[in-house]
Design an enzyme around this catalytic site. Structure first.
Site, mmCIF file in Angstrom:
data_model
loop_
_atom_site.group_PDB
_atom_site.id
_atom_site.type_symbol
_atom_site.label_atom_id
_atom_site.label_comp_id
_atom_site.label_asym_id
_atom_site.label_seq_id
_atom_site.Cartn_x
_atom_site.Cartn_y
_atom_site.Cartn_z
ATOM 1 N N ASP A 116 -3.047 2.199 12.822
ATOM 2 C CA ASP A 116 -2.244 3.295 12.954
ATOM 3 C C ASP A 116 -2.546 4.804 12.385
ATOM 4 O O ASP A 116 -1.971 5.956 12.694
ATOM 5 C CB ASP A 116 -0.999 2.659 11.631
ATOM 6 C CG ASP A 116 0.370 2.271 12.248
ATOM 7 O OD1 ASP A 116 -0.147 2.062 13.559
ATOM 8 O OD2 ASP A 116 1.034 2.440 11.824
ATOM 9 N N CYS B 208 -4.190 -5.977 7.855
ATOM 10 C CA CYS B 208 -3.928 -4.434 8.159
ATOM 11 C C CYS B 208 -1.424 -4.277 8.697
ATOM 12 O O CYS B 208 -1.353 -5.078 8.840
ATOM 13 C CB CYS B 208 -4.696 -3.586 8.971
ATOM 14 S SG CYS B 208 -5.763 -2.964 7.382
ATOM 15 N N ASP B 209 -1.499 -3.170 8.416
ATOM 16 C CA ASP B 209 -0.445 -2.964 9.170
ATOM 17 C C ASP B 209 0.542 -3.790 10.495
ATOM 18 O O ASP B 209 1.639 -3.884 10.172
ATOM 19 C CB ASP B 209 -0.143 -1.554 10.001
ATOM 20 C CG ASP B 209 -0.576 -0.197 8.991
ATOM 21 O OD1 ASP B 209 -1.513 -0.475 8.009
ATOM 22 O OD2 ASP B 209 -0.276 1.188 8.865
ATOM 23 N N LYS B 210 -0.012 -4.235 11.957
ATOM 24 C CA LYS B 210 -0.027 -4.732 12.505
ATOM 25 C C LYS B 210 -0.006 -6.125 12.680
ATOM 26 O O LYS B 210 0.667 -6.936 13.002
ATOM 27 C CB LYS B 210 0.069 -3.904 13.891
ATOM 28 C CG LYS B 210 1.000 -2.913 14.204
ATOM 29 C CD LYS B 210 2.536 -2.463 13.320
ATOM 30 C CE LYS B 210 2.764 -1.272 13.103
ATOM 31 N NZ LYS B 210 1.801 -0.304 12.222
ATOM 32 N N CYS C 22 -6.426 0.080 3.720
ATOM 33 C CA CYS C 22 -6.474 1.985 2.603
ATOM 34 C C CYS C 22 -6.114 1.577 1.677
ATOM 35 O O CYS C 22 -5.655 0.270 0.617
ATOM 36 C CB CYS C 22 -5.637 2.426 3.363
ATOM 37 S SG CYS C 22 -6.338 3.221 5.043
ATOM 38 N N GLU D 170 4.754 5.734 14.886
ATOM 39 C CA GLU D 170 4.514 6.325 13.180
ATOM 40 C C GLU D 170 4.376 8.002 12.815
ATOM 41 O O GLU D 170 3.634 9.021 13.773
ATOM 42 C CB GLU D 170 3.836 5.387 12.251
ATOM 43 C CG GLU D 170 3.773 5.814 10.510
ATOM 44 C CD GLU D 170 2.150 4.784 10.002
ATOM 45 O OE1 GLU D 170 2.285 4.223 9.953
ATOM 46 O OE2 GLU D 170 0.984 5.686 9.778
ATOM 47 N N SER E 91 4.907 6.243 7.531
ATOM 48 C CA SER E 91 3.971 4.886 6.736
ATOM 49 C C SER E 91 4.383 5.280 5.869
ATOM 50 O O SER E 91 5.630 5.222 4.646
ATOM 51 C CB SER E 91 2.195 5.908 6.917
ATOM 52 O OG SER E 91 1.926 5.457 5.799
#
Length: 657
Positions: free
Chosen positions: A125, A167-169, A238, A519, A545
């Site tokens: 992202d 991570c995010d996805k 992150c 996002e 985010s």
């Protein structure tokens, strides 16, 4: 000589020197497959051909009939043996996890079983922020979960599956895949967190470099230095408690990952050891016939929501936790469930970006991570302690171990040694959290703009704009945008009508149907680091985010392109916002236009009678893949149902059986 700056034509079309070493035949592996009369008479031909290929790939022929275990990961990029990049990954989160795959595979081999590895890499992202790549971000999750499930089923003799993701996805997709694997034993290995640096901005702040430069808050040299030095390690998610970190926390809270595995520092010995121990746990689950459906249950879903609330994680988990529940065949949480949980559980973790001291996620791990938070929740009587976990023991048994464990003592001592911090400065009990000013994270406002609901991370609103009674109040005129690009240009002062302090940014047409539910951290990060940005709230049908700050109201439902009232707002409309951080309630209301003010019913009638905004439409370059995803998830209940594919609803709409 090169043509311009590129390689020569001869270099491109040549390579003649390799022909002399080319072969047209090869010697097959020597030895015998461990075939029996029973196998030859009754095994599927695929089993036999699979053994042939296993030997062909170099496995010892006599060991090709061992029990098979699959390691799925979101690995991206290609590292040399010394760690230097040969081809980069999309993000640091999947860059190093091949080391986890290797450690797990080696351990499985030592256990006398046959490891397989499959890969389905994931996007970033951060890398796609403000680009058309963002149109694929959330839709990727469903696609990846499907691919991962297909990869699992395509190894017919697998005894268990390990999912390695960060991570995010990628990690939500991996949880969906394993949660939907039913009778199969499985385990998640969280890919860990990036080390922070001492002499640079964190990975959240650097995403606002462009906006700060546009407002002359920083110079080019500063931007170049900070942008270069933000990552303290080559791998890991992150530094902040965004979607990547929140997903790791939720995987462990579900019981899908080992205790004290979420947020482990990427590349460190403790991180690699997690993969080894997870491989042993998977073999144990298979031996004891404990499938994933015995771990991901309605009770463990409740536990995961409680832990998530105590951490104060990313609002994106409102999309991912219901999706995991749906994949497991559970009843997904409704809006009232989220409200109930958030009112029940105080925030116990001081983690970036929710403050007040903003500790990075690696320090949260060093303070005890998920099991330390769970000890407090157990003390409060909130957890179901009888749920099964991937250790093969119940949650209650895991917490009994953690409370007295040498690991707990060692990690806290290391935190004190390295950073001179006590664990309870980062993870607190309820009383200490209240004294430190921690409050529950999310409020779910409603109103005539969001009749299905919306969400705001109330703790991320700047305290200086909160009234003494802990209520954020803001009434002003709307600045309506139909694209994030136009909105960020107005924030940077690069449009004919720049954003002014006090404006309310309304970004419409950016839900699933419009942009794949992009996002919008470009906007929220810019507003955070511009001095007057705290006076500019954002209302949108897009998502944020996990590190977003400010009075940012997202996930507004229905989205504009699904007929939501937010899509009927115009520049100059008067909007009234009320976010009560103490009682966890909120309203976002259209209350007038021009000098006219309306009662709530009058306002609703005005919106009902209006046509949609004249510029409202899906993004010009929205991929067909995303348009299909948007249509299917919309039939299935939309963003507040987790943007899932509900096959029964889809088939019913199509008139199929």
């Amino acid at each position: 000589m090169a043509d311009g700056n590129g390689p020569t034509f001869e270099a491109i079309v040549g390579g003649d020197e390799t022909i002399s070493s080319m072969r047209t035949h090869g010697q097959g592996p020597q030895g015998e497959l461990p075939l029996t009369d029973e196998i030859l008479r009754h095994a599927p031909s695929g089993d036999l051909f699979g053994m042939t290929q296993d030997a062909g790939m170099g496995w010892r022929p006599e060991d090709t009939n061992l029990d098979q275990y699959l390691i799925l990961s979101t690995l991206g990029g290609l590292r040399a043996d010394d760690g230097r990049p040969i081809a980069l990954g999309y993000h640091s989160g999947h860059w190093e996890i091949g080391l986890l795959v290797k450690e797990a595979a080696t351990t499985l081999k030592q256990q006398g079983v046959l490891p397989f590895a499959g890969f389905c890499s994931d996007p970033c992202d951060g890398r796609t922020q403000g680009t058309e790549g963002m149109y694929d971000s959330l839709p990727y999750r469903n696609d990846a979960a499907q691919v991962m499930r297909r990869l699992i089923r395509s190894l017919p003799r697998r005894k268990g599956v390990m999912g390695v993701a960060t991570c995010d996805k990628g990690l939500p997709a991996m949880m969906m895949a394993l949660a939907g694997s039913g009778n199969l034993p499985g385990i998640i290995v969280p890919g860990g967190a990036m080390l922070p640096t001492k002499d640079a901005e964190d990975t959240a702040q650097i995403q606002s470099l462009g906006a700060r430069f546009a407002h002359q808050l920083i110079d080019r040299d500063y931007a170049a230095r900070m942008g270069c030095g933000s990552c303290g390690s080559a791998g890991g998610g992150c530094h902040f408690l965004g979607t990547a970190a929140s997903s790791q926390v939720v995987a462990e809270a579900f019981g899908m990952a080992l205790p004290h595995s979420a947020l482990s520092p990427s590349g460190e010995a403790v991180w690699v050891d997690m993969a080894r121990r997870s491989a042993l746990a998977l073999v144990n689950l298979a031996a004891r016939k404990i499938p994933m459906r015995d771990i991901v249950t309605q009770a463990s879903l409740e536990n995961a929501m409680l832990v998530f609330a105590a951490f104060g994680g990313s609002t994106n988990m409102l999309l991912h936790i219901p999706a995991v529940a749906h994949a497991a065949g559970l009843t997904p949480p409704a809006l009232e469930d989220w409200t109930r949980i958030n009112k029940l559980v105080p925030r116990l973790v001081d983690a970036l970006p929710n403050g007040p001291r903003n500790f990075p996620t690696v320090q949260v791990f060093a303070a005890g991570g998920v099991p330390e938070v769970m000890l407090h929740l157990r003390q409060m009587g909130l957890l179901d302690l009888n749920v099964m976990t991937v250790t093969g023991r119940t949650l209650g048994e895991n917490l009994d171990w953690w409370q007295q464990s040498a690991r707990r003592k060692a990690i806290k001592a290391r935190l004190k040694e390295l950073d001179n911090l006590a664990f309870d400065e980062i993870i607190m009990d309820a009383d200490a959290a209240r004294r430190a000013g921690l409050t529950s994270t999310m409020v779910f406002p409603s109103g005539n703009i969001a009749p299905q609901g919306a969400v705001v991370k109330a703790t991320a609103i700047d305290p200086s704009v909160i009234d003494e009674d802990q209520v954020y109040r803001h009434t002003s005129r709307a600045r309506v945008f139909v694209s994030e690009k136009d909105a960020i240009e107005a924030i940077k002062g690069q449009s004919d009508r720049p954003i002014q302090p006090g404006d309310i940014i309304v970004l419409i047409g950016c839900g699933p149907i419009g942009t794949g539910m992009e996002e919008t951290y470009q906007l929220t990060s810019a507003l955070k680091y511009i001095p007057w940005g705290k006076h500019v709230p954002v209302i949108t049908d897009a998502r944020f985010s996990g590190v977003s700050t400010g009075a940012c109201v997202g996930h507004v439902g229905p989205e504009a392109l699904a007929g939501g009232p937010i899509g009927k707002l115009r520049d100059g409309d008067v909007i009234e916002m009320t976010i009560d951080r103490r009682n966890l309630t909120g309203r976002i209301e259209f209350v007038g236009e021009g000098n006219e003010r309306y009662t709530p019913q009058q306002a609703a009638d005005v919106l009902q009678a209006r046509p949609p905004h004249p510029d409202l439409k899906p993004a010009d370059h929205l991929p067909d893949d995303t348009r299909l995803w948007a249509a299917l998830q919309n039939v299935s209940g939309g963003s507040w149902a987790g943007c899932v594919y509900d096959v029964r609803k889809i088939l019913a709409r199509l008139g199929s059986v």
